[in-house]
Design a protein around this motif. Structure first.
Motif, PDB file in Angstrom:
ATOM      1  N   GLU A 179       0.829  -1.204   0.000  1.00 24.38           N
ATOM      2  CA  GLU A 179       0.000   0.000   0.000  1.00 24.38           C
ATOM      3  C   GLU A 179       0.866   1.259   0.000  1.00 24.38           C
ATOM      4  OE1 GLU A 179      -3.126   0.232  -0.366  1.00 24.38           O
ATOM      5  OE2 GLU A 179      -4.206  -1.416   0.560  1.00 24.38           O
ATOM      6  N   GLU A 180       1.942   1.223   0.786  1.00 30.62           N
ATOM      7  CA  GLU A 180       2.805   2.401   0.928  1.00 30.62           C
ATOM      8  C   GLU A 180       3.523   2.738  -0.381  1.00 30.62           C
ATOM      9  OE1 GLU A 180       4.643   5.296   3.728  1.00 30.62           O
ATOM     10  OE2 GLU A 180       3.312   3.656   4.243  1.00 30.62           O
ATOM     11  N   ASP A 183       1.262   4.373  -2.843  1.00 28.93           N
ATOM     12  CA  ASP A 183       1.050   5.774  -2.462  1.00 28.93           C
ATOM     13  C   ASP A 183       2.220   6.643  -2.909  1.00 28.93           C
ATOM     14  OD1 ASP A 183      -0.436   7.803  -0.626  1.00 28.93           O
ATOM     15  OD2 ASP A 183       1.618   7.827   0.137  1.00 28.93           O
ATOM     16  N   SER A 192      -0.903  12.010  -6.924  1.00 29.45           N
ATOM     17  CA  SER A 192      -1.065  11.458  -5.580  1.00 29.45           C
ATOM     18  C   SER A 192      -2.531  11.168  -5.299  1.00 29.45           C
ATOM     19  CB  SER A 192      -0.512  12.424  -4.535  1.00 29.45           C
ATOM     20  OG  SER A 192      -1.399  13.509  -4.334  1.00 29.45           O
ATOM     21  N   ILE A 193      -2.772  10.310  -4.340  1.00 27.32           N
ATOM     22  CA  ILE A 193      -4.153   9.933  -4.010  1.00 27.32           C
ATOM     23  C   ILE A 193      -4.968  11.157  -3.623  1.00 27.32           C
ATOM     24  CG2 ILE A 193      -5.570   8.627  -2.382  1.00 27.32           C
ATOM     25  CD1 ILE A 193      -3.355   6.480  -2.424  1.00 27.32           C
ATOM     26  N   LYS A 194      -4.407  12.025  -2.813  1.00 27.81           N
ATOM     27  CA  LYS A 194      -5.148  13.233  -2.417  1.00 27.81           C
ATOM     28  C   LYS A 194      -5.374  14.160  -3.605  1.00 27.81           C
ATOM     29  CE  LYS A 194      -5.175  17.144   0.797  1.00 27.81           C
ATOM     30  NZ  LYS A 194      -6.646  17.097   0.864  1.00 27.81           N
TER      31      LYS A 194
END
Length: 292
Positions: A179-180, A183, A192-194
């Motif tokens: 997961e890291e 990201d 990026s996810i955000k």
């Protein structure tokens, strides 16, 4: 979902009278999930209850294999399926010669989870000081491992919370590592996810992932994680490979390999979402266009 699969396997051993605690304390055996291959067929929402079924898979060898299915409470279709392999690894950290194993356990006990052949000779840089926090993506070993490929590399010191049985990185630690690195890869490629959440309310979804141990990785070793985009399917999902390495005696040793498939869902409201196709900006990022 992988954590639920792991807990289901641990509960299977508990109900058989061989909890991971008893295996370790009474028999000097560490219960290690050493491969996991999970498909998520239907999404779960917070507070939904899943009923897990764990079935041994018998083959003509000394591997402990299980098929795990999870069905939503009240449902009739499989929502998650997983194939899991377990190793009973003999503890060598505390008085390893003091335990006599019962015959039915001795068959499955191993001295080592796996052993990989040493690879290329490399010279790592001293770049994982605690002040660097999450590690670094700049290192000659990472440059060597990512050269000529559509990959992202990350060097990271294996911490105590990701390990068990006093010394080893465990499967749940590798799952968090996967997961890291996703990201960090997305951030490195400018999506990026955000960023995508804020720009268009897109969130990553994962229908399939798998990880397999190839060697043991030990607490406080530097782990080199390489994330490589392998294939994009019809602009709706993309599959990437994760490979991890340590350096021992100046040579690379691969400790795991795995794949993860991602798509994106657009959040329509607090309850509903749907899959969306990748646009050109996202496709370029996955393909490493513009030198990334």
């Amino acid at each position: 979902m992988n954590y639920l699969v792991e807990e289901a396997v641990l509960e299977h051993f508990r109900q058989a009278g061989l909890s991971s605690r008893r295996l370790f304390e009474d028999f000097g055996l560490g219960l290690d999930i050493v491969s996991i291959d999970t498909r998520i067929l239907n999404a779960f929402h917070l507070d939904e209850v899943g009923i897990a079924t764990v079935e041994p898979v018998v083959k003509d060898d000394d591997q402990l294999r299980f098929a795990v299915t999870i069905v939503k409470e009240g449902g009739i279709t499989k929502d998650v399926t997983s194939k899991v392999t377990v190793a009973l690894r003999k503890d060598t950290y505390i008085d390893p010669a003091s335990v006599a194993l019962p015959e039915d356990l001795a068959r499955y006990a191993v001295d080592r989870i796996a052993t990989a052949e040493p690879g290329d000779a490399v010279t790592p840089a001293d770049t994982t000081a605690l002040s660097l926090n999450r590690g670094t993506s700049v290192d000659p070993v990472l440059a060597h491992l990512t050269e000529g490929s559509n990959s992202f590399g990350w060097k990271w010191r294996i911490p105590y919370p990701y390990c068990h049985n006093n010394e080893r990185l465990q499967m749940s630690g590798y799952l968090r590592q996967m997961e890291e690195v996703v990201d960090l890869f997305l951030a490195d490629r400018g999506i990026s996810i955000k960023t995508l959440l804020d720009d268009r309310k897109w969130i990553p979804v994962v229908p399939h992932s798998k990880i397999q141990f190839l060697d043991e990785a030990l607490m406080e070793e530097d782990l080199y994680t390489i994330y490589t985009v392998e294939e994009i399917f019809k602009d709706f999902t993309y599959r990437s490979r994760m490979d991890t390495y340590v350096v021992r005696d100046g040579r690379l040793v691969q400790t795991s390999t795995g794949t993860i498939t991602h798509g994106y869902a657009v959040i329509e409201n607090r309850r509903d979402w749907k899959l969306v196709p990748f646009d050109q900006r996202v496709l370029d990022a996955f393909r490493g266009v513009n030198g990334r």
